[in-house]
Motif scaffolding. Structure first.
Motif, PDB file in Angstrom:
ATOM      1  N   THR A  98       0.798  -1.227   0.000  1.00 12.86           N
ATOM      2  CA  THR A  98       0.000   0.000   0.000  1.00 12.86           C
ATOM      3  C   THR A  98       0.831   1.278   0.000  1.00 12.86           C
ATOM      4  N   PRO A  99       1.906   1.371   0.791  1.00 14.73           N
ATOM      5  CA  PRO A  99       2.679   2.624   0.739  1.00 14.73           C
ATOM      6  C   PRO A  99       3.270   2.877  -0.644  1.00 14.73           C
ATOM      7  N   ALA A 100       3.691   1.783  -1.311  1.00 19.26           N
ATOM      8  CA  ALA A 100       4.212   1.959  -2.654  1.00 19.26           C
ATOM      9  C   ALA A 100       3.117   2.460  -3.575  1.00 19.26           C
ATOM     10  N   SER A 101       1.907   1.921  -3.407  1.00 15.57           N
ATOM     11  CA  SER A 101       0.776   2.414  -4.184  1.00 15.57           C
ATOM     12  C   SER A 101       0.566   3.890  -3.917  1.00 15.57           C
ATOM     13  N   ALA A 102       0.711   4.260  -2.650  1.00 12.68           N
ATOM     14  CA  ALA A 102       0.482   5.658  -2.298  1.00 12.68           C
ATOM     15  C   ALA A 102       1.447   6.563  -3.044  1.00 12.68           C
TER      16      ALA A 102
ATOM     17  N   ASN B 186     -19.265   1.345  -7.051  1.00 16.51           N
ATOM     18  CA  ASN B 186     -19.694   0.055  -6.507  1.00 16.51           C
ATOM     19  C   ASN B 186     -18.518  -0.893  -6.294  1.00 16.51           C
ATOM     20  N   GLN B 187     -17.336  -0.355  -6.014  1.00  9.44           N
ATOM     21  CA  GLN B 187     -16.197  -1.224  -5.714  1.00  9.44           C
ATOM     22  C   GLN B 187     -16.175  -1.516  -4.219  1.00  9.44           C
ATOM     23  N   PHE B 188     -15.679  -2.689  -3.869  1.00  6.63           N
ATOM     24  CA  PHE B 188     -15.662  -3.057  -2.452  1.00  6.63           C
ATOM     25  C   PHE B 188     -14.253  -3.266  -1.913  1.00  6.63           C
ATOM     26  N   ASP B 189     -13.278  -3.170  -2.789  1.00  8.07           N
ATOM     27  CA  ASP B 189     -11.889  -3.268  -2.317  1.00  8.07           C
ATOM     28  C   ASP B 189     -11.450  -1.881  -1.895  1.00  8.07           C
ATOM     29  N   ILE B 190     -10.929  -1.801  -0.687  1.00  5.52           N
ATOM     30  CA  ILE B 190     -10.612  -0.474  -0.119  1.00  5.52           C
ATOM     31  C   ILE B 190      -9.630   0.283  -1.005  1.00  5.52           C
ATOM     32  N   LYS B 191      -8.714  -0.469  -1.650  1.00  4.38           N
ATOM     33  CA  LYS B 191      -7.711   0.216  -2.463  1.00  4.38           C
ATOM     34  C   LYS B 191      -8.188   0.476  -3.873  1.00  4.38           C
ATOM     35  N   LYS B 192      -9.101  -0.384  -4.356  1.00  8.00           N
ATOM     36  CA  LYS B 192      -9.559  -0.202  -5.739  1.00  8.00           C
ATOM     37  C   LYS B 192     -10.385   1.061  -5.875  1.00  8.00           C
TER      38      LYS B 192
ATOM     39  N   ALA C  35      -5.710   4.075   4.180  1.00  4.20           N
ATOM     40  CA  ALA C  35      -6.172   2.742   3.795  1.00  4.20           C
ATOM     41  C   ALA C  35      -5.163   1.699   4.232  1.00  4.20           C
ATOM     42  N   GLY C  36      -3.880   2.054   4.064  1.00  4.93           N
ATOM     43  CA  GLY C  36      -2.823   1.123   4.484  1.00  4.93           C
ATOM     44  C   GLY C  36      -2.914   0.853   5.979  1.00  4.93           C
ATOM     45  N   ALA C  37      -3.141   1.920   6.739  1.00  5.23           N
ATOM     46  CA  ALA C  37      -3.251   1.753   8.190  1.00  5.23           C
ATOM     47  C   ALA C  37      -4.442   0.860   8.530  1.00  5.23           C
ATOM     48  N   VAL C  38      -5.562   1.081   7.832  1.00  7.23           N
ATOM     49  CA  VAL C  38      -6.750   0.256   8.086  1.00  7.23           C
ATOM     50  C   VAL C  38      -6.454  -1.202   7.751  1.00  7.23           C
ATOM     51  N   ILE C  39      -5.820  -1.406   6.562  1.00  6.03           N
ATOM     52  CA  ILE C  39      -5.503  -2.779   6.150  1.00  6.03           C
ATOM     53  C   ILE C  39      -4.590  -3.438   7.169  1.00  6.03           C
ATOM     54  N   HIS C  40      -3.620  -2.659   7.635  1.00  6.93           N
ATOM     55  CA  HIS C  40      -2.672  -3.180   8.622  1.00  6.93           C
ATOM     56  C   HIS C  40      -3.401  -3.601   9.887  1.00  6.93           C
ATOM     57  N   SER C  41      -4.313  -2.728  10.358  1.00  3.83           N
ATOM     58  CA  SER C  41      -5.021  -3.039  11.592  1.00  3.83           C
ATOM     59  C   SER C  41      -6.010  -4.172  11.399  1.00  3.83           C
ATOM     60  N   MET C  42      -6.559  -4.263  10.191  1.00  2.61           N
ATOM     61  CA  MET C  42      -7.532  -5.326   9.913  1.00  2.61           C
ATOM     62  C   MET C  42      -6.848  -6.633   9.522  1.00  2.61           C
ATOM     63  N   HIS C  43      -5.551  -6.712   9.676  1.00  2.00           N
ATOM     64  CA  HIS C  43      -4.783  -7.914   9.326  1.00  2.00           C
ATOM     65  C   HIS C  43      -4.976  -8.284   7.871  1.00  2.00           C
ATOM     66  N   HIS C  44      -4.705  -7.329   7.039  1.00  2.00           N
ATOM     67  CA  HIS C  44      -4.713  -7.520   5.583  1.00  2.00           C
ATOM     68  C   HIS C  44      -6.058  -7.935   5.025  1.00  2.00           C
ATOM     69  N   GLU C  45      -7.082  -7.377   5.630  1.00  2.00           N
ATOM     70  CA  GLU C  45      -8.414  -7.532   5.042  1.00  2.00           C
ATOM     71  C   GLU C  45      -8.703  -6.280   4.233  1.00  2.00           C
TER      72      GLU C  45
ATOM     73  N   ARG D 196     -16.778  -4.246   2.874  1.00  2.00           N
ATOM     74  CA  ARG D 196     -18.022  -4.763   3.435  1.00  2.00           C
ATOM     75  C   ARG D 196     -17.768  -5.430   4.784  1.00  2.00           C
ATOM     76  N   LYS D 197     -16.537  -5.882   4.993  1.00  2.00           N
ATOM     77  CA  LYS D 197     -16.223  -6.540   6.265  1.00  2.00           C
ATOM     78  C   LYS D 197     -15.702  -5.553   7.302  1.00  2.00           C
ATOM     79  N   MET D 198     -15.650  -4.272   6.910  1.00  2.00           N
ATOM     80  CA  MET D 198     -15.206  -3.259   7.885  1.00  2.00           C
ATOM     81  C   MET D 198     -16.466  -2.598   8.475  1.00  2.00           C
ATOM     82  N   GLY D 199     -16.355  -1.327   8.725  1.00  2.00           N
ATOM     83  CA  GLY D 199     -17.513  -0.631   9.261  1.00  2.00           C
ATOM     84  C   GLY D 199     -17.382  -0.411  10.755  1.00  2.00           C
ATOM     85  N   GLY D 200     -17.743   0.782  11.143  1.00  2.61           N
ATOM     86  CA  GLY D 200     -17.682   1.106  12.552  1.00  2.61           C
ATOM     87  C   GLY D 200     -16.289   1.158  13.127  1.00  2.61           C
ATOM     88  N   LEU D 201     -15.339   1.430  12.285  1.00  2.61           N
ATOM     89  CA  LEU D 201     -13.955   1.452  12.763  1.00  2.61           C
ATOM     90  C   LEU D 201     -13.576   2.792  13.373  1.00  2.61           C
ATOM     91  N   ARG D 202     -14.493   3.755  13.314  1.00  2.00           N
ATOM     92  CA  ARG D 202     -14.138   5.111  13.749  1.00  2.00           C
ATOM     93  C   ARG D 202     -13.730   5.145  15.223  1.00  2.00           C
TER      94      ARG D 202
END
Lengths: 175, 639, 110
Positions: free
Chosen positions: B249-253, B302-308, B351-361, B365-371
């Protein structure tokens, strides 16, 4: 007439000897036929004023080379009969074909030239007697370089003959 | 004299420092553990940034007079040399790249923690920074092309960094192949340039544009444009960028959001003196930019991948930059490039931080309420979302509004373009709002008990970028034309579209703010309040159109499938046919025929070689007689 | 007229010698083709060489020059060398297969 006799007698001997060489079954007979041819040739050489060559012919061919031949014949044996039928397929056909062509070629040449050979130049009247003196004069002045080379060839041939005939296997097993 | 040379050369240091770091780390990757690697790479990045800042300030004190350094001349005729330049444009890019590189590397040290190829990652990363700087600092097309190709290479390396994943390897290949199409155009453009101008030097080319036929300039522009389309992921060469999200993700950034993909925009601004002479090229740029902006924005909803989602949003924003270039607003394009770099880097790192915390999820749709779990990340990504949506006074508003106003000011058909661009801006706000709400707000019924705030090494860069995303817009407001002054010398001979004055500007600003707000509000109504569940859709017969839109969006209007069917399968079938017919039957056939013919004929002739001496004697005699016969048959002998 | 012709006929000219040489050569070549004993083949080679020698000598007589005889000398030497090597080869062949027939030797077959 003497000249003609001196030509025809050795010539017929030459041809007979040659025929013995190619047709006789016993290798010793072949060798004797060859000797006959060579000696007759030496006579012809004398009539052609080539006395030195005639002598060399007698010494080298009839003497040394034929002795060598006979040695080898004795070595490999004379008792083994050669097969009369040809084992190579089509060889008889090919040989007769080639011989037919040869004969027809000769016939064509003889007929077309009216049985007269055309040598382009007439013979000279001057007779060069091929004495050893004269031959040596030419050999050691004009032909010195080929002469040296031929001596080299002889050495190489001798060495090669020894190397080829030397039986290494037998030697090793004996030792 | 010595002093001058030294000062000129100092801006070369940020270019080659990452390169040296890359080599140094590459050579020592077996020896260094993570700590030492981080130490070297971060210090090198910081030093680069410091020197870049120093160079930029000294440039600013010199009123942005370009500094050219020619390292050496390669070929004297045509004039090809290896040289670098520091002017307003490359200065901005220099600061941007080195600055973001430092921040993102800081983030990476934590994100890439305990990766087995930790050191390799930083080797590639530094190599990318070097390539990118080579691209932006070059004073001629040749060096730019080197950089252009090298960023492609390092991008490939970083996309397929986790090459054990088949998808990553495939995505790397796809990016490389599609970029090749663009590079092909770029290369042809370079050939035409060399043929026309007999040099690659930017200044010599851009000052001699007047004597050149417009058709030549159009051809050059169009071919270079193809290159820009490939590198900046514009329609129709955009499909590699969403796939490129397989990389870290950081490289993508850094690569696929902030810097490399903007290389096309940068290059077009660089050749803007050429572009302004070609109406067709400008029109094409704006049309393709619009198509890209709308298409990508539509695809993002209508994409569901956080990075897409972010990838499509990047494509869409790049479309905006192209729109700006097409409208002649080169300053606005660079301005948007800068602001976008910050807020998109922020979003990606978030997004990278979220992915990191979500263990590479990565499925939103499987997130939500992370605030509540990740307050800092949530608030920073919120800032990024607001910025990209164009809410004042955040960065995105100023740049996007400037683009929209510049399009509007051209008049004529550009009113339509403006309206469409406004639509794209609305869509942007909508899908970014949806994105944020789905991740951080909406309760999807998943228990995230083990999710915690990202480590400090991640949140600090986020905070830094968040602050920049708020304030970076002030460098070029209608009240303070900072960027315009910076680029003044670079764009000396270029007619830059200026902002409208007075009430028009205010109306346009209000409209664009309105688009942004309405997008966010609709997103909030749909995904925050879940309005669509409360009203009966069937009553309005809206269900099937909505589903259609959803399908079209998630399949990117079926363009990928079309491309796969048409280009990939079609080419595969065609090449298979060619392989069978041309290669198998024609070429192999003829080669095989020759070999079998030789084989058979030599088998026949070899039967004559019996190895028996007496046969040979016969042959010998036969040919001897033949020779004699020939001799007799010769007229000379016959007489 | 006829008598004079007779006399001219009996004069041995160079043509006769050359004819003799041709016949000798042909016989030698025929022997090469029909005999399979390597030893006899060598003798045939000797026949052919001698045919060539005869041509040289008769030409030497015809042109009154001694060079032909010198050349015959060379041919003699080469023939001697060739016989020496050839007989050595025959001996080694005989050792290997206890027969001097050349028909068994076809290792160089194509």
């Amino acid at each position: 007439m003497v000249e003609a006799l001196l030509f025809f007698a050795p010539a017929s001997l030459i041809i007979i000897g040659a025929l013995i060489v190619i047709f006789a079954k016993n290798p010793v007979h072949n060798a004797m036929g060859l000797v006959m041819t060579l000696v007759s040739l030496a006579i012809i050489y004398i009539t052609l004023n080539a006395t030195f060559v005639a002598m060399v012919q007698m010494l080298v061919y009839a003497g040394a080379v034929m002795t060598l031949f006979l040695f080898v014949i004795m070595m490999i044996g004379v008792d083994k009969k050669e097969q009369t039928t040809d084992s190579i397929k089509g060889q008889t056909f090919l040989v007769s074909g080639v011989f037919l062509i040869l004969i027809s070629l000769l016939a064509y040449v003889a007929i077309s030239s009216d049985f007269k050979w055309d040598l382009w130049f007439p013979p000279v009247e001057f007779d060069a007697e091929g004495t050893p003196q004269l031959i040596a004069g030419a050999l050691f002045t004009e032909w010195i370089f080929p002469f040296e080379i031929i001596s080299l060839l002889l050495i190489v041939a001798t060495a090669a003959a020894i190397a080829l005939a030397y039986d290494t296997k037998k030697r090793n097993s004996n030792a | 004299m010595y002093q001058e040379v030294k000062l000129e050369l100092i801006f070369l240091l940020p270019i080659f420092l990452p390169f040296l770091t890359a080599i140094f780390l590459f050579l020592n990757k077996k020896l260094f553990n993570e700590l030492i690697t981080n130490f070297f790479t971060l210090n090198s990045a910081l030093l680069s940034f410091a020197i870049a800042a120093y160079s930029f300030i000294s440039l600013a004190l010199d009123k942005f007079k370009p500094v050219n350094v020619e390292l050496f001349q390669w070929i004297s005729n045509p004039d090809i040399s290896i040289g670098f330049t520091l002017d307003g444009l490359s200065g901005i890019m220099l600061i941007l790249v080195t600055g973001l590189s430092f921040v993102i590397q800081l983030f990476s040290t934590s994100y890439m923690e305990e990766d087995e190829n930790h050191c390799n990652y930083f080797v590639y990363f530094n190599f990318f920074v070097f390539s990118m700087l080579l691209l932006v600092m070059s004073s001629n097309f040749l060096v730019m092309f080197f950089g252009w190709e090298l960023v492609g290479l390092s991008s490939y390396l970083l996309i397929s960094f986790w090459s054990k994943k088949p998808a990553a390897a495939k995505a790397g290949n796809k990016a490389f192949v599609i970029n090749r199409v663009g590079d092909f155009g770029f290369l042809i453009g370079l050939m035409i340039i060399l043929n026309t101008f007999n040099t690659f030097d930017f200044y010599k080319i851009l000052q001699n544009t007047s004597g050149i036929a417009e058709s030549t300039i159009t051809a050059i522009s169009l071919f270079l444009l193809l290159g820009a389309f490939g590198k900046s992921a514009q329609f129709p060469l955009f499909s590699w960028l969403p796939d490129a999200m397989e990389g870290p993700t950081p490289a993508s950034a850094l690569i696929h959001a902030a810097t490399m993909v903007t290389a096309g925009v940068f290059m077009l601004v660089r050749i803007s003196p050429l572009l302004q002479h070609s109406k067709i090229a400008s029109l094409l740029i704006i049309i393709f930019g619009l198509i890209t902006a709308l298409l990508a924005a539509f695809s993002a909803i209508n994409q569901f991948d956080i990075k897409k989602v972010l990838a499509y949003s990047t494509i869409s924003q790049l479309g905006f930059m192209f729109i700006a270039i097409g409208a002649g607003a080169y300053v606005a394009a660079i301005f948007h490039l800068v602001t976008h770099a910050f807020f998109k880097a922020l979003l990606f790192l978030g997004a990278g931080a979220v992915i990191h915390s979500m263990h590479h999820e990565q499925d939103i749709r499987k997130m939500g309420g992370l605030r509540k779990k990740m307050p800092i990340t949530a608030s920073m990504m919120g800032i990024g979302t607001l910025a990209i949506s164009g809410i004042p006074p955040l960065a995105g508003f100023w740049s996007k509004d400037e683009i929209l106003a510049s399009v509007f000011v051209n008049g004529g058909i550009y009113y339509v373009f403006w309206a469409l661009a406004l639509g794209a801006a609305f869509l942007t706000a909508f899908y970014m709002g949806r994105h944020w709400l789905l991740i951080f707000e909406k309760d999807n019924g998943f228990e995230h008990s083990d999710v915690a705030e990202a480590p400090k090494a991640m949140t600090r860069p986020l905070l830094l970028l968040g602050i920049f995303s708020i304030f970076i817009g002030f460098i070029n407001t209608p009240f303070f034309h900072g960027l315009e002054k910076v680029l003044h010398v670079t764009l000396e001979n270029v007619e830059v579209t200026h902002l409208p004055k007075g009430i028009t500007l205010v109306v346009l600003a209000v409209l664009s703010i309105g688009a942004g707000f309405s997008g966010l509000i609709i997103a909030f109504l749909l995904f925050g309040m879940e309005l669509h569940k409360r009203i009966d859709l069937k009553k309005f017969k809206l269900e099937s159109p909505i589903n259609l839109v959803k399908n079209l969006s998630s399949n990117v209007l079926y363009l990928n499938k079309f491309g796969n069917f048409f280009f990939v399968s079609g080419m595969k079938n065609l090449s298979r046919k060619v392989a069978v017919v041309v290669d198998g039957m024609l070429i192999d056939g003829s080669v095989n025929f020759v070999s079998t013919a030789f084989n058979k004929s030599s088998k026949i002739t070899s039967t004559t070689q019996t190895g028996l001496v007496r046969n040979y004697v016969v042959y010998f005699g036969l040919f001897l007689l033949l020779l004699i016969a020939l001799f007799i048959a010769t007229p000379l002998v016959q007489r | 007229m006829i008598l004079r012709n007779e006399i001219v006929m009996l004069e041995v000219t160079t043509d006769w010698y050359l004819t003799l040489a041709a016949i000798l050569f042909s016989i030698g070549f025929l022997g090469m083709m029909i005999r399979k004993n390597a030893l006899i083949m060598f003798m045939c080679i000797e026949l052919m060489l001698n045919a060539v020698n005869l041509t040289f000598i008769s030409a030497s007589k015809h042109f009154g020059q001694v060079d032909g005889q010198v050349f015959v000398f060379f041919v003699l030497v080469v023939a001697a060398a060739e016989v020496v090597v050839g007989l050595a080869i025959i001996v080694s062949i005989f050792r290997k297969q206890s027969s001097a027939s050349v028909d068994v030797l076809n290792v160089s077959r194509g």
